[in-house]
Design a protein around this motif. Structure first.
Motif, PDB file in Angstrom:
ATOM      1  N   ASP A  11     -33.944  78.526 -45.483  1.00  0.00           N
ATOM      2  CA  ASP A  11     -32.302  78.347 -45.644  1.00  0.00           C
ATOM      3  C   ASP A  11     -31.910  77.349 -43.666  1.00  0.00           C
ATOM      4  O   ASP A  11     -32.065  78.481 -42.639  1.00  0.00           O
ATOM      5  N   SER A  12     -31.049  76.716 -43.808  1.00  0.00           N
ATOM      6  CA  SER A  12     -30.142  76.287 -42.299  1.00  0.00           C
ATOM      7  C   SER A  12     -29.022  77.444 -42.564  1.00  0.00           C
ATOM      8  O   SER A  12     -28.467  77.062 -43.725  1.00  0.00           O
ATOM      9  N   ALA A  13     -28.469  77.897 -41.002  1.00  0.00           N
ATOM     10  CA  ALA A  13     -27.384  78.584 -41.496  1.00  0.00           C
ATOM     11  C   ALA A  13     -26.174  77.925 -40.067  1.00  0.00           C
ATOM     12  O   ALA A  13     -27.093  78.248 -39.409  1.00  0.00           O
ATOM     13  N   LEU A  14     -24.857  77.282 -40.269  1.00  0.00           N
ATOM     14  CA  LEU A  14     -24.550  76.915 -39.517  1.00  0.00           C
ATOM     15  C   LEU A  14     -23.449  77.889 -38.572  1.00  0.00           C
ATOM     16  O   LEU A  14     -22.977  78.570 -39.189  1.00  0.00           O
TER      17      LEU A  14
ATOM     18  N   ALA B 152     -33.042  82.752 -42.636  1.00  0.00           N
ATOM     19  CA  ALA B 152     -32.312  81.214 -41.788  1.00  0.00           C
ATOM     20  C   ALA B 152     -32.463  80.855 -40.782  1.00  0.00           C
ATOM     21  O   ALA B 152     -32.635  82.134 -39.695  1.00  0.00           O
TER      22      ALA B 152
ATOM     23  N   THR C 173     -23.613  68.451 -37.872  1.00  0.00           N
ATOM     24  CA  THR C 173     -25.115  69.255 -37.781  1.00  0.00           C
ATOM     25  C   THR C 173     -24.462  69.093 -39.895  1.00  0.00           C
ATOM     26  O   THR C 173     -25.899  70.210 -40.400  1.00  0.00           O
TER      27      THR C 173
ATOM     28  N   SER D  63     -28.328  68.979 -41.334  1.00  0.00           N
ATOM     29  CA  SER D  63     -28.653  69.948 -41.498  1.00  0.00           C
ATOM     30  C   SER D  63     -28.929  70.479 -43.271  1.00  0.00           C
ATOM     31  O   SER D  63     -29.503  71.328 -43.113  1.00  0.00           O
TER      32      SER D  63
ATOM     33  N   PRO E 203     -26.445  72.761 -43.921  1.00  0.00           N
ATOM     34  CA  PRO E 203     -26.761  74.515 -44.041  1.00  0.00           C
ATOM     35  C   PRO E 203     -26.454  75.159 -45.127  1.00  0.00           C
ATOM     36  O   PRO E 203     -25.408  74.543 -46.146  1.00  0.00           O
TER      37      PRO E 203
ATOM     38  N   THR F 175     -21.758  73.014 -48.658  1.00  0.00           N
ATOM     39  CA  THR F 175     -22.028  74.216 -47.866  1.00  0.00           C
ATOM     40  C   THR F 175     -21.224  75.338 -47.765  1.00  0.00           C
ATOM     41  O   THR F 175     -20.151  74.828 -47.959  1.00  0.00           O
TER      42      THR F 175
END
Length: 472
Positions: free
Chosen positions: A188-191, A209, A230, A234, A236, A270
């Motif tokens: 996963d993406s995390a901002l 992540a 982002t 992304s 996230p 998100t």
């Protein structure tokens, strides 16, 4: 992967040819290098194509090609087939020291000593504890009396909250880790903000992540264009932010930006997590915004570690009931609950929390102003922001020597957290976080030690001159 447009980069390097006799390609490379070191170009960001940047700057493509080539040779750009040029750093990492050493003045922590009222709150809690001893003592969600007190505090601050929306945790760091492993999975993406709280980076990374950084600066605050990009590109799964008295810059996110952030995050799916551990440490802020959760859907993390004392390991999570239930089920993998005695202590302290905060406000105002005065005299060349709350100032040293200065300060008996401690993979060598929650005497001793360290750097024995040659 974030992409920096040619127009955005041209704005960031504005004035790059002024006050320098260096060739144009070298001057441009130097400015881009400093943007990477300062975190204003987050690591992993794709920089504009050479042709596009040349057109935007009004220079030949040869100039930009030479600049990018110099940055690649120095390790600040990496060319990936099919992906253009990506911002990187040479393999350098800031020093990390054991701070539990006698004989050192420890300014590596942004913290305050315990409030005097703590002893009385502990005595009251001890007298109340027998009423709870008939239970098992394993408490994964929190005592009803404390959950109610925390919920009432949120309501009073403008965010109507029911006790069922609150989980009590073992401090804010425990809350961050629990939320992260519940919301994030491998890949996963995390901002995240850059710079940011380093232990939050660690907790998010442990989930597997991928961290996607967005710049925050003392002067400009959050890079809204990057935030939007982002979130859109992304998507996230989670975003971790400190919208109030951001650590380490001290910035506070304006209300309109809060609304736009949460509206876009909701559209992208998100979950925004707001770390409010410093949110109520106002010094002289006027027109304070409401807590982030008042502007849209957001999970909130808080604690008394910064306001009462770091030794009281009590924090909380505010979220919708469904997520609180999910967190409760996930919690047993890491711990079996929060101690009842400490919960009762905090319940008692929340009864007079406004008075506690007023005392802290006076302490922090005196500490901030005293530190600013001392730094202005000792280091007139440094740029020292004066935040209107929180516990730290994010000092611009004017040269990428933060790690070297931290080493030199340690030799003078002062422990500091170097700027790169707050970035991803070693950015922010031009910055130093200095806390102002210490006594005037401790601050005087710290500035004296810092002055001696700065002088030792000027003499050169601890300074890596080859590194300076690469990055200045």
């Amino acid at each position: 992967m974030n992409t920096l447009s040619a127009r955005s980069l041209a704005s960031l390097v504005r004035g790059w040819r002024e006050a320098t006799t260096a060739p144009a390609y070298a001057a441009l490379a130097d400015r881009i290098r400093l943007l990477i070191l300062d975190g204003r170009i987050p690591l992993g960001t794709r920089v504009p194509a050479e042709r596009d940047l040349a057109a935007q700057l009004g220079v030949s493509r040869t100039t930009v090609t030479a600049s990018y080539g110099e940055l690649r040779d120095a390790g600040f750009l990496e060319s990936l087939r099919g992906s253009g040029s990506i911002a990187r750093l040479p393999t350098r990492f800031p020093p990390i020291f054991d701070t539990h050493q006698t004989g050192y003045l420890d300014f590596s922590k942004a913290a305050l000593p315990a409030i005097p009222a703590l002893v009385e709150a502990v005595n009251r809690a001890a007298a109340e504890l027998p009423a709870y001893l008939g239970d098992s003592g394993f408490d994964p969600i929190g005592l009803p009396v404390l959950r109610t007190a925390v919920a009432d505090r949120f309501t009073a601050r403008g965010v109507p909250t029911e006790p069922e929306q609150i989980m009590i945790t073992l401090g804010a760091q425990h809350a961050i880790a629990l939320v992260a492993r519940t919301l994030l999975g491998r890949g996963d993406s995390a901002l995240v903000e850059s710079p940011s709280y380093p232990h939050a980076y660690e907790a998010l990374r442990l989930t597997g992540a991928r961290l996607v950084p967005v710049s925050v600066t003392s002067n400009e605050g959050w890079d809204e264009a990057a935030l939007e990009q982002t979130l859109r590109r992304s998507s996230p799964a989670m975003g971790y932010l400190m919208p109030d008295f951001h650590n380490p810059t001290g910035r506070t996110m304006p209300p309109a930006q809060r609304e736009r952030l949460l509206a876009l995050a909701e559209r992208q799916g998100t979950v925004i997590v707001a770390d409010e551990t410093m949110a109520e440490l106002t010094i002289d802020r006027v027109n304070a915004p409401l807590p982030l959760a008042a502007y849209g859907a957001a999970v909130t993390i808080g604690s008394v570690g910064k306001t009462v004392w770091g030794g009281v390991r009590i924090g909380w999570i505010r979220a919708e009931r469904q997520l609180i239930q999910k967190l409760t089920r996930a919690r047993s993998a890491g711990d079996l609950g929060t101690p009842a005695l400490e919960q009762l202590v905090v319940k008692n302290l929340l009864e007079d929390y406004d008075a506690i905060l007023e005392t802290r406000r006076a302490q922090l105002r005196a500490g901030r102003d005293h530190l600013a005065d001392r730094l202005a005299v000792a280091f007139p060349e440094w740029r020292v922001p004066t935040p209107d709350g929180g516990l730290t100032t994010w000092v611009n040293l004017g040269a990428p020597v933060s790690s070297q200065l931290t080493l030199a300060a340690r030799a003078e008996g002062l422990l500091l957290a170097a700027g790169p401690r707050f970035g991803i993979d070693g950015t922010f060598e031009r910055f130093l976080r200095i806390p102002f929650g210490y006594s005037a005497d401790e601050t005087d001793r710290a500035v004296t030690a810092l002055s001696a360290a700065w002088v030792s750097l000027a003499r050169g024995p601890l300074l890596d001159q080859s590194f300076l040659a690469d990055v200045v």
